[in-house]
Each structure stands twice: as structure tokens, then as C-alpha cells.
Enzyme design. Structure first.
Site, mmCIF file in Angstrom:
data_model
loop_
_atom_site.group_PDB
_atom_site.id
_atom_site.type_symbol
_atom_site.label_atom_id
_atom_site.label_comp_id
_atom_site.label_asym_id
_atom_site.label_seq_id
_atom_site.Cartn_x
_atom_site.Cartn_y
_atom_site.Cartn_z
ATOM 1 N N HIS A 30 0.850 -1.183 0.000
ATOM 2 C CA HIS A 30 0.000 0.000 0.000
ATOM 3 C C HIS A 30 0.886 1.233 0.000
ATOM 4 C CE1 HIS A 30 -3.128 2.838 1.152
ATOM 5 N NE2 HIS A 30 -3.980 1.935 0.709
ATOM 6 N N ASP B 188 -7.983 -5.494 0.306
ATOM 7 C CA ASP B 188 -8.496 -6.377 -0.742
ATOM 8 C C ASP B 188 -8.141 -7.837 -0.535
ATOM 9 O OD1 ASP B 188 -9.724 -4.383 -2.330
ATOM 10 O OD2 ASP B 188 -7.735 -3.705 -2.911
HETATM 11 N N1 ACO Z 1 4.083 -7.583 -4.863
HETATM 12 C C1 ACO Z 1 5.432 -7.555 -5.044
HETATM 13 N N2 ACO Z 1 6.203 -6.464 -4.901
HETATM 14 C C2 ACO Z 1 5.597 -5.326 -4.547
HETATM 15 C C3 ACO Z 1 4.186 -5.267 -4.323
HETATM 16 C C4 ACO Z 1 3.444 -6.457 -4.498
HETATM 17 N N3 ACO Z 1 2.126 -6.457 -4.314
HETATM 18 N N4 ACO Z 1 3.844 -4.004 -3.994
HETATM 19 C C5 ACO Z 1 4.971 -3.284 -3.991
HETATM 20 N N5 ACO Z 1 6.034 -4.081 -4.315
HETATM 21 C C6 ACO Z 1 7.457 -3.695 -4.370
HETATM 22 C C7 ACO Z 1 7.776 -2.894 -5.629
HETATM 23 O O1 ACO Z 1 8.193 -3.726 -6.684
HETATM 24 C C8 ACO Z 1 8.872 -2.000 -5.129
HETATM 25 O O2 ACO Z 1 10.065 -2.774 -5.041
HETATM 26 P P1 ACO Z 1 11.510 -2.077 -5.336
HETATM 27 O O3 ACO Z 1 11.673 -1.048 -4.265
HETATM 28 O O4 ACO Z 1 12.489 -3.203 -5.263
HETATM 29 O O5 ACO Z 1 11.412 -1.458 -6.701
HETATM 30 C C9 ACO Z 1 8.468 -1.667 -3.703
HETATM 31 O O6 ACO Z 1 7.677 -2.804 -3.273
HETATM 32 C C10 ACO Z 1 7.655 -0.391 -3.573
HETATM 33 O O7 ACO Z 1 6.525 -0.501 -4.443
HETATM 34 P P2 ACO Z 1 5.899 0.700 -5.261
HETATM 35 O O8 ACO Z 1 5.302 0.178 -6.523
HETATM 36 O O9 ACO Z 1 6.876 1.816 -5.374
HETATM 37 O O10 ACO Z 1 4.747 1.141 -4.263
HETATM 38 P P3 ACO Z 1 3.524 2.072 -4.606
HETATM 39 O O11 ACO Z 1 3.221 2.804 -3.361
HETATM 40 O O12 ACO Z 1 3.783 2.883 -5.839
HETATM 41 O O13 ACO Z 1 2.356 1.047 -4.971
HETATM 42 C C11 ACO Z 1 0.521 -0.429 -4.745
HETATM 43 C C12 ACO Z 1 1.356 0.676 -4.083
HETATM 44 C C13 ACO Z 1 0.033 0.044 -6.151
HETATM 45 C C14 ACO Z 1 -0.708 -0.701 -3.888
HETATM 46 C C15 ACO Z 1 1.388 -1.699 -4.884
HETATM 47 O O14 ACO Z 1 1.790 -2.146 -3.607
HETATM 48 C C16 ACO Z 1 0.675 -2.827 -5.638
HETATM 49 O O15 ACO Z 1 0.684 -2.831 -6.865
HETATM 50 N N6 ACO Z 1 0.002 -3.783 -4.903
HETATM 51 C C17 ACO Z 1 -0.752 -4.823 -5.526
HETATM 52 C C18 ACO Z 1 -2.101 -4.273 -5.978
HETATM 53 C C19 ACO Z 1 -3.038 -4.043 -4.812
HETATM 54 O O16 ACO Z 1 -3.204 -4.872 -3.927
HETATM 55 N N7 ACO Z 1 -3.718 -2.874 -4.869
HETATM 56 C C20 ACO Z 1 -4.704 -2.484 -3.855
HETATM 57 C C21 ACO Z 1 -4.224 -1.312 -3.066
HETATM 58 S S1 ACO Z 1 -5.356 -0.965 -1.770
HETATM 59 C C22 ACO Z 1 -6.623 -0.198 -2.539
HETATM 60 O O17 ACO Z 1 -6.535 0.429 -3.541
HETATM 61 C C23 ACO Z 1 -7.899 -0.356 -1.918
#
Ligand code: ACO
Length: 430
Positions: A308, A365
Site C-alpha cells: 500500500h 483487498d
Molecule cells: N508484490 C510484489 N512487490 C511489490 C508489491 C506487491 N504487491 N507491492 C509493492 N512491491 C514492491 C515494488 O516492486 C517496489 O520494489 P523495489 O523497491 O524493489 O522497486 C516496492 O515494493 C515499492 O513498491 P511501489 O510500486 O513503489 O509502491 P507504490 O506505493 O507505488 O504502490 C501499490 C502501491 C500500487 C498498492 C502496490 O503495492 C501494488 O501494486 N500492490 C498490488 C495491488 C493491490 O493490492 N492494490 C490495492 C491497493 S489498496 C486499494 O486500492 C484499496
């Protein structure tokens, strides 16, 4: 940083400028950079808004480090235990939980608007039966502005209020209609003798041939899901609603824009994606392979329902849902192997250094889809249910923005990276 100013220095020229620091009641302070461009000739660059507060708001507070979520100061866990969804909706809209008189009055106002214009039924029939219900919702919610001309003056507080009530009242009716349409069943009219969550379940699952009587436990679980999803400060869909509203578009159009933004799998679409992912994983023996995929830089696969932007701790909504999961599945007599698989996936991921070091925890979720499936909702409806709940947050945020005396149209700037001037050559010379 001084007491209430922040000084910025240009290392090349030695010039420096001070900017006021704005503090809210809680959360980190913010540097008010509205005069930055005029003073310095520089813009700020913050794609994804990781360091940008887009507004002041008194509605929802999140402390992502401690896993705290509060609506109007009320903790989400207490609200989920002690209040009903319409009480929470009242608090989001008006600032405090209602007393008994306000609660009755608000419920009466919402119930009064549950029916949709009969011609909307015809509107539905223009969609293909296999349309995704979120596609249908984007269309029909936007179309409400074509039906309710008498509440479109956004400068009239009474009209704003009627539009807010209409949206909160009609969104479950439209969501249930999108499910019925997908299933090829007749639409079920609302029943105003039922509470908000029970009426919604009734419109989704009753048929003219058979009534539907959900247990009290199921109604309470539905209500809790709605409360947990009702608002979440300036997330992508809420920011979309505010941006659309900043141009003074009508509230129905603004909420339709929020629905479009919510649809994406990185946002509200994640609950559908979680179940699809669990089905793909299939068995707990396959978990390590999928975790490796999630960790691999060159693989677009991510662990859905994990991570998140704001929470760097367990999402408090996921904690409530995780404990509700057992209760709902027990009540329904459902033994869903997906729940076991989800728990095992969570356990293994939370012991893995990749997820620990990046502070990736289950989000709201991760467990909601399992409960919704047990209740009888098809996966395509999961994000629609999210939209039903979040409509309350969107309209509260929209109302707050319109009522802010100095709000302006949202118009971000850019750092241009394209070509410089080029002359337009005749076709033969290009
Ligand atoms: N699985 C694997 N790796 C992940 C995940 C994941 N679900 N989420 C983040 N990471 C990793 C990224 O690859 C990144 O790694 P790095 O630093 O080595 O490059 C690091 O964690 C930071 O991730 P970001 O993408 O920069 O985080 P951001 O804040 O931009 O994204 C998000 C947040 C979109 C929710 C992301 O965690 C994700 O895509 N999760 C899966 C989708 C999801 O569950 N969405 C629901 C969110 S809650 C809602 O909207 C109600």
C-alpha cells in the site's frame, strides 16, 4: 526548517526563499509551495504524489506507520463494531456521528431516494449482457446527471445535499441492477422497510419467484464491508473525483470519474485480482513459485492484495476483514479452500525478507474477495461493491472541496521532455 517556515536555497546562485509550513491537527507538516514558481521560476516534480498534499481535509486520517485509520476522528475498528453504515455515512458527510433524531432523519432521506428513474431500466438494456459491471456503472452513474436536473446547481447547498443523498441511495440500486443484468434476471425494486445493507442484498439476490432472507450475521458482514471501504483520504479515485469536481462538473459526473479510476487493478480492482491470483496459485505447494515471480524484477506479476502506498504496517481494514472471514464462512457453512490458501500465502510472505524489508502487508483487498464470494457475489461484482461503499467518501470529499472558499481548478504543471521547435515540412519532404 524554522518554526513555521521552510527555507530553500539554490546552491548555484546562493539565493534563498522562505515558505510557510502548514500543520494539520495530526500527521506530517507540509511546506506551502504555492508561491514557489512565482518566487523561484521552478516547479516541483512529484509523479505519483508521494510527497504532495493536494488539499486540506478534515474527513479521514491515516497513520500508515502505525496502521491507524479514522473517519472524522473515529477509529475504523470501533466504527465497524459499534456503528451502522448509514451512521458512518452521516459522519463522513456532516462531521459527527448522528444522534437518534439525526439518524432517523438521515435514513428517511436516503430511503426516499432509493428508486431510480424508470427510464434508467431502458438505459441498461443498451449494454451487452457480458459487459463488465464496472463498465455499466461508469455509464449509468454518469447518466444520472441526465435524469436529475433539479439537483445540478453545485453552488446551491440544498441541491448539493440532495445530489449527495441521491447518490448514496441509488448506488446500491444501480449496482444490484448491474448484477441482475449480467445474470439475465429481472431487476428487483428496493424495499424501503429494510436497512441499507439488507436492502442491497435483497436487490442482488431476491427474484420475483423467490424471496431472499439473509441472516442477521450476513447483513452485519455486508454492513461492515461497506464501512471499511467508505473513505480513505486522497487515494487515486478520490483525487480523481476532486480533480473532476474542481472544474465544477456536476456531482454525478464526478462520481462516475471516481468509478473509472477505482476500476484499475492497482486500486479497487485488486479484490477481483486477488481471487484470480489465488485460483491461479491453486495449491499451497505452488506458493513459493509465485512468491519468486512477485519478487522478480523482470516479471510484471505482483502479489495482489499486498502493499500500500500509505500503510507500512498491517492495513487495519484487512485485520477486521480477516477476523470476519471465519465468522461469515461458518455462518454460511462454506468451506472455501481459498481462505486456507490466502492465510498460508500471507504467513509465508510475511516471513520473507523481500516483503519485510519493503514493509508490504496485506491490504483491504486481500480477504474481502473471499467473504464476498461466500456471500454469492461473482468476482466481477467485487469492485462494484467497493464503489457502492466509496461513493459516500467521494461525495463527502467533493462537498468539502466545493465548500472550501479558496478552492481552484486542479491544474498540475509538467516537466516537458519532448522535441524543441520543428517546422512542419510538406508531406513529400518528411
Ligand atoms: N508484490 C510484489 N512487490 C511489490 C508489491 C506487491 N504487491 N507491492 C509493492 N512491491 C514492491 C515494488 O516492486 C517496489 O520494489 P523495489 O523497491 O524493489 O522497486 C516496492 O515494493 C515499492 O513498491 P511501489 O510500486 O513503489 O509502491 P507504490 O506505493 O507505488 O504502490 C501499490 C502501491 C500500487 C498498492 C502496490 O503495492 C501494488 O501494486 N500492490 C498490488 C495491488 C493491490 O493490492 N492494490 C490495492 C491497493 S489498496 C486499494 O486500492 C484499496
Amino acid at each position: 526548517m524554522g518554526n513555521n517556515t521552510f527555507t530553500l536555497r539554490n546552491d548555484q546562485t546562493g539565493e534563498s526563499w522562505s515558505f510557510p509550513v502548514v500543520s494539520g491537527t495530526q500527521g506530517p507538516p507540509a511546506i506551502d509551495i504555492r508561491s514557489l514558481f512565482a518566487k523561484t521560476g521552478h516547479l516541483t516534480l512529484d509523479p505519483g504524489f508521494t510527497s504532495t498534499a493536494s488539499c486540506r481535509s478534515a474527513i479521514t486520517f491515516i497513520d500508515g506507520e502505525r496502521g491507524v485509520l479514522r473517519y472524522r476522528g473515529y477509529d475504523i475498528r470501533e466504527l465497524a463494531e459499534r456503528a451502522g453504515f448509514l451512521e458512518v455515512a452521516f459522519a463522513l458527510l456532516y462531521g459527527d456521528l448522528p444522534d437518534l433524531g439525526q439518524k432517523r432523519e438521515f435514513e428517511k432521506n436516503i430511503i426516499y431516494h432509493t428508486l431510480v428513474h424508470e427510464q434508467i431500466h431502458t438505459f441498461f438494456r443498451g449494454f451487452r449482457r457480458d459487459a463488465h459491471p464496472m463498465a455499466v456503472m461508469c455509464g449509468v452513474v454518469g447518466a444520472l446527471s441526465a435524469f436529475y436536473h433539479d439537483s445540478l446547481d453545485i453552488w446551491d447547498p440544498r441541491q448539493r445535499e440532495i445530489s449527495a443523498h441521491r447518490l448514496i441511495a441509488k448506488i446500491p440500486t444501480l449496482a444490484a441492477m448491474s448484477l441482475k443484468y449480467m445474470r439475465g434476471q429481472p431487476f428487483i425494486y428496493p424495499r424501503n422497510d429494510l436497512g441499507y445493507a439488507e436492502n442491497f442484498l435483497h436487490m442482488c439476490f431476491a427474484t420475483p419467484a423467490e424471496p431472499y432472507r439473509p441472516s442477521a450475521a450476513l447483513v452485519r458482514a455486508m454492513d461492515k464491508i461497506l464501512i471499511l471501504h467508505a473513505d480513505h483520504e486522497q487515494n487515486a479515485s478520490t483525487s480523481t473525483v476532486r480533480l473532476a469536481g474542481s472544474s465544477h462538473a456536476n456531482p454525478f459526473a464526478c462520481i462516475a470519474s471516481g468509478i473509472a479510476s477505482l476500476w484499475g487493478p492497482a486500486h479497487g480492482g485488486a479484490n477481483q485480482a486477488v481471487l484470480e491470483m489465488l485460483e491461479q496459485i491453486g495449491h499451497k505447494d505452488n506458493i513459493p513459485r509465485f512468491l519468486e515471480k512477485a519478487k522478480a524484477k523482470d516479471d510484471p506479476f505482483r502479489l495482489m492484495g499486498f502493499g500500500h502506498r500509505v500503510y507500512k504496517n498491517y492495513d487495519p481494514r484487512a485485520a477486521v476483514l480477516k477476523s470476519s472471514c471465519d465468522a461469515v464462512l461458518d455462518e454460511l457453512g462454506v468451506d472455501d479452500p481459498m481462505l486456507e490458501l490466502a492465510r498460508e500465502l500471507e504467513r509465508i510472505a510475511l516471513e520473507d525478507d523481500y516483503f519485510i524489508s519493503r514493509q508490504l502487508f496485506p491490504n483491504v483487498d486481500f480477504y474481502s474477495g473471499i467473504i464476498l464470494r461466500a456471500m454469492g457475489f461473482p468476482v466481477e461484482m467485487f469492485t462494484v461493491l467497493f464503489a457502492v461503499a466509496r461513493t459516500v467518501g467521494w461525495i463527502s470529499q467533493w462537498k468539502e472541496m466545493i465548500e472550501e472558499p479558496d478552492h481552484r481548478i486542479g491544474r498540475p504543471r509538467q516537466v516537458y521532455t519532448g522535441s524543441g521547435y520543428r517546422s512542419v515540412l510538406p508531406l513529400a519532404r518528411r
